[in-house]
Design a protein around this motif. Structure first.
Motif, short mmCIF file in Angstrom:
data_model
loop_
_atom_site.label_atom_id
_atom_site.label_comp_id
_atom_site.label_asym_id
_atom_site.label_seq_id
_atom_site.Cartn_x
_atom_site.Cartn_y
_atom_site.Cartn_z
N MET A 1 26.37 59.90 -36.87
CA MET A 1 24.93 59.61 -36.82
C MET A 1 24.33 60.22 -35.54
N ILE A 2 23.42 61.15 -35.74
CA ILE A 2 22.82 61.86 -34.60
C ILE A 2 21.44 61.26 -34.30
N LEU A 3 21.22 60.90 -33.05
CA LEU A 3 19.92 60.36 -32.66
C LEU A 3 18.86 61.45 -32.70
N THR A 4 17.65 61.10 -33.09
CA THR A 4 16.55 62.06 -33.01
C THR A 4 16.06 62.11 -31.56
N ALA A 5 15.31 63.17 -31.26
CA ALA A 5 14.74 63.29 -29.91
C ALA A 5 13.82 62.11 -29.62
N GLU A 6 13.10 61.64 -30.66
CA GLU A 6 12.18 60.50 -30.48
C GLU A 6 12.95 59.23 -30.12
N GLN A 7 14.08 59.04 -30.81
CA GLN A 7 14.89 57.84 -30.52
C GLN A 7 15.45 57.91 -29.10
N TYR A 8 15.95 59.08 -28.72
CA TYR A 8 16.51 59.24 -27.38
C TYR A 8 15.42 58.98 -26.32
N ASP A 9 14.25 59.57 -26.55
CA ASP A 9 13.15 59.41 -25.58
C ASP A 9 12.71 57.94 -25.50
N ALA A 10 12.68 57.26 -26.64
CA ALA A 10 12.26 55.84 -26.63
C ALA A 10 13.28 55.01 -25.84
N TYR A 11 14.55 55.34 -25.98
CA TYR A 11 15.59 54.60 -25.24
C TYR A 11 15.40 54.81 -23.72
N ILE A 12 15.17 56.06 -23.35
CA ILE A 12 14.99 56.37 -21.92
C ILE A 12 13.74 55.65 -21.38
N ARG A 13 12.70 55.58 -22.19
CA ARG A 13 11.44 54.97 -21.74
C ARG A 13 11.52 53.44 -21.71
N ASP A 14 12.04 52.85 -22.81
CA ASP A 14 11.98 51.39 -22.97
C ASP A 14 13.24 50.67 -22.50
N GLY A 15 14.36 51.37 -22.51
CA GLY A 15 15.63 50.74 -22.15
C GLY A 15 16.31 50.06 -23.32
N PHE A 16 15.79 50.25 -24.53
CA PHE A 16 16.47 49.72 -25.71
C PHE A 16 15.95 50.41 -26.97
N LEU A 17 16.75 50.28 -28.04
CA LEU A 17 16.43 50.85 -29.37
C LEU A 17 16.90 49.87 -30.42
N VAL A 18 16.19 49.78 -31.53
CA VAL A 18 16.61 48.89 -32.62
C VAL A 18 16.81 49.70 -33.89
N PHE A 19 17.92 49.44 -34.59
CA PHE A 19 18.21 50.10 -35.87
C PHE A 19 18.34 49.02 -36.95
N PRO A 20 17.32 48.84 -37.79
CA PRO A 20 17.42 47.79 -38.82
C PRO A 20 18.58 48.04 -39.78
N GLU A 21 19.34 47.01 -40.01
CA GLU A 21 20.44 46.98 -41.00
C GLU A 21 21.34 48.23 -40.96
N LEU A 22 21.78 48.56 -39.77
CA LEU A 22 22.67 49.71 -39.59
C LEU A 22 24.05 49.43 -40.21
N PHE A 23 24.45 48.17 -40.21
CA PHE A 23 25.68 47.77 -40.91
C PHE A 23 25.28 46.99 -42.16
N ASP A 24 26.03 47.21 -43.26
CA ASP A 24 25.59 46.59 -44.52
C ASP A 24 26.18 45.20 -44.70
N GLN A 25 25.73 44.56 -45.78
CA GLN A 25 26.10 43.15 -45.97
C GLN A 25 27.61 42.98 -46.14
N ALA A 26 28.27 43.94 -46.79
CA ALA A 26 29.72 43.82 -46.99
C ALA A 26 30.42 43.84 -45.62
N GLU A 27 29.97 44.70 -44.73
CA GLU A 27 30.56 44.77 -43.38
C GLU A 27 30.28 43.48 -42.60
N VAL A 28 29.04 43.02 -42.70
CA VAL A 28 28.67 41.78 -42.00
C VAL A 28 29.52 40.62 -42.50
N ASN A 29 29.73 40.54 -43.82
CA ASN A 29 30.53 39.43 -44.37
C ASN A 29 31.95 39.45 -43.81
#
Ligand code: SIN
Ligand code: MN
Length: 268
Positions: A1-29
Motif C-alpha cells: 500500500m503506497i501513500l499518496t502525496a496528499e496523505q503524506y503531507d497531511a501526516y506531516i502537517r497534522d501528526g496523524f492519519l486515519v484509514f477507515p476499515e483498513l482491516f476487514d471484519q474477518a481479520e478483526v474477528n
C-alpha cells in the motif's frame, strides 16, 4: 500500500492519519478472538482494572517467545498495511517494534488516558530521536461516548513538553501537564475525535498530543497500538530499563508477511 502525496503531507502537517476499515471484519474477528483468549491468562505484561479482574492492557502479542504470543498479532505487525505505512512515514525500511499493546477500555467503568506525547515515556527508555510512529487498529467501533482517542492536530510540531508521572490510572505513564495542553489548545485547531468502524486505523507521530476519555457506553472499546522505531534509533543503555514487553530489545529489522497472513496464519 503506497501513500499518496496528499496523505503524506497531511501526516506531516497534522501528526496523524486515519484509514477507515483498513482491516476487514474477518481479520478483526480473529484478532478479537485471540485477545479474548489471551486476557484469561496470568502473565507479566497484563494489567487489570475493576472488580472483575479483566485485563485492561496487555503487551507483546507479536513476539513468539512469550506467554502473550499470538500468531495473528505477529501477522498484523508485519503486513504492508501496518509495517509498510510505518516504513514510508519514517522513510526507512529497517524498523523494529518498541512495543505492541492492546487497550481494552471496559464499558461504563473504563477510565481516561490523560493528554500526553508518547515520546515522554520513550525518551526515558533511552531512545534519542522523537522519530517514531504508532499504528492504532480499532477492534470495535470507536465512538465519542465510548472513550475514543482524541488527537491535537499540529501538536507534534510544537516540540517536547516536559511531562509528569501520572500514577492515578491503572497503567502509569508520563502525561503532559494540563497548563501546557491548554496553552497549545489556544493556538491549534480543535482536537479531532478518532472514531470509526472496526478495522479502522489511525497512525500518529510520537510527539502528537493525544488522550481519551471515560467509556460511558455499554460497549467495551478495544484498540491495538503497534509502535515502530528505526533500528538505528534503538534505545541506549540506561539504568533500570523497563521490561522487554514495553521496551523491546529485539532490534532486528522486521520483514513483511503477506497481507492475508492474519487470516491464513501463514507466517513463513
Ligand atoms: C495511549 O495513548 O497509550 C492509550 C490511549 C487509549 O487507548 O485511549
Ligand atoms: Mn499514547
Amino acid at each position: 500500500m503506497i501513500l499518496t502525496a496528499e496523505q503524506y503531507d497531511a501526516y506531516i502537517r497534522d501528526g496523524f492519519l486515519v484509514f477507515p476499515e483498513l482491516f476487514d471484519q474477518a481479520e478483526v474477528n480473529i484478532l478479537r478472538n485471540e485477545a479474548d483468549r489471551l486476557r484469561q491468562i496470568d502473565a507479566e505484561g497484563i494489567f487489570r482494572e475493576g472488580n472483575d479482574g479483566m485485563a485492561k492492557t496487555m503487551f507483546r502479542m507479536h513476539e513468539p517467545d512469550g506467554p502473550t504470543y499470538s500468531p495473528a498479532y505477529r501477522a498484523l505487525s508485519r503486513t504492508p498495511r501496518s509495517l509498510g505505512i510505518a516504513q514510508q512515514l519514517l522513510q526507512d525500511e529497517n524498523l523494529y517494534m518498541h512495543h505492541c499493546k492492546l487497550n481494552m477500555k471496559p464499558a461504563i467503568d473504563g477510565t481516561v488516558w490523560h493528554w500526553h506525547q508518547d515520546f515522554g515515556s520513550w525518551q526515558r527508555d533511552g531512545i534519542r530521536k522523537p522519530e517514531m510512529v504508532t499504528v492504532m487498529v480499532m477492534l470495535d467501533e470507536a465512538t465519542e461516548i465510548g472513550g475514543c482517542l482524541y488527537m491535537l492536530p499540529g501538536s507534534h510540531l510544537k516540540g517536547r513538553f516536559d511531562p509528569y508521572f501520572e500514577d492515578s490510572t491503572v497503567y502509569k505513564f508520563y502525561a503532559t501537564p494540563s497548563m501546557m495542553v491548554k496553552e497549545q489548545m489556544k493556538y491549534l485547531s480543535d482536537p479531532v475525535a478518532i472514531t470509526g468502524k472496526p478495522g479502522t486505523v489511525a497512525i500518529f507521530d510520537c510527539n502528537t498530543l493525544h488522550a481519551s476519555g471515560h467509556n460511558l457506553s455499554a460497549k467495551d472499546r478495544w484498540q491495538i497500538y503497534l509502535c515502530y522505531n528505526r533500528c538505528t534509533n534503538h534505545p541506549i543503555d540506561i539504568d533500570d530499563p523497563r521490561p522487554d514487553y514495553v521496551r523491546s530489545t529485539n532490534w532486528e529489522p522486521m520483514t513483511f508477511l503477506n497481507n492475508d497472513s492474519i487470516v491464513t496464519k501463514d507466517l513463513s
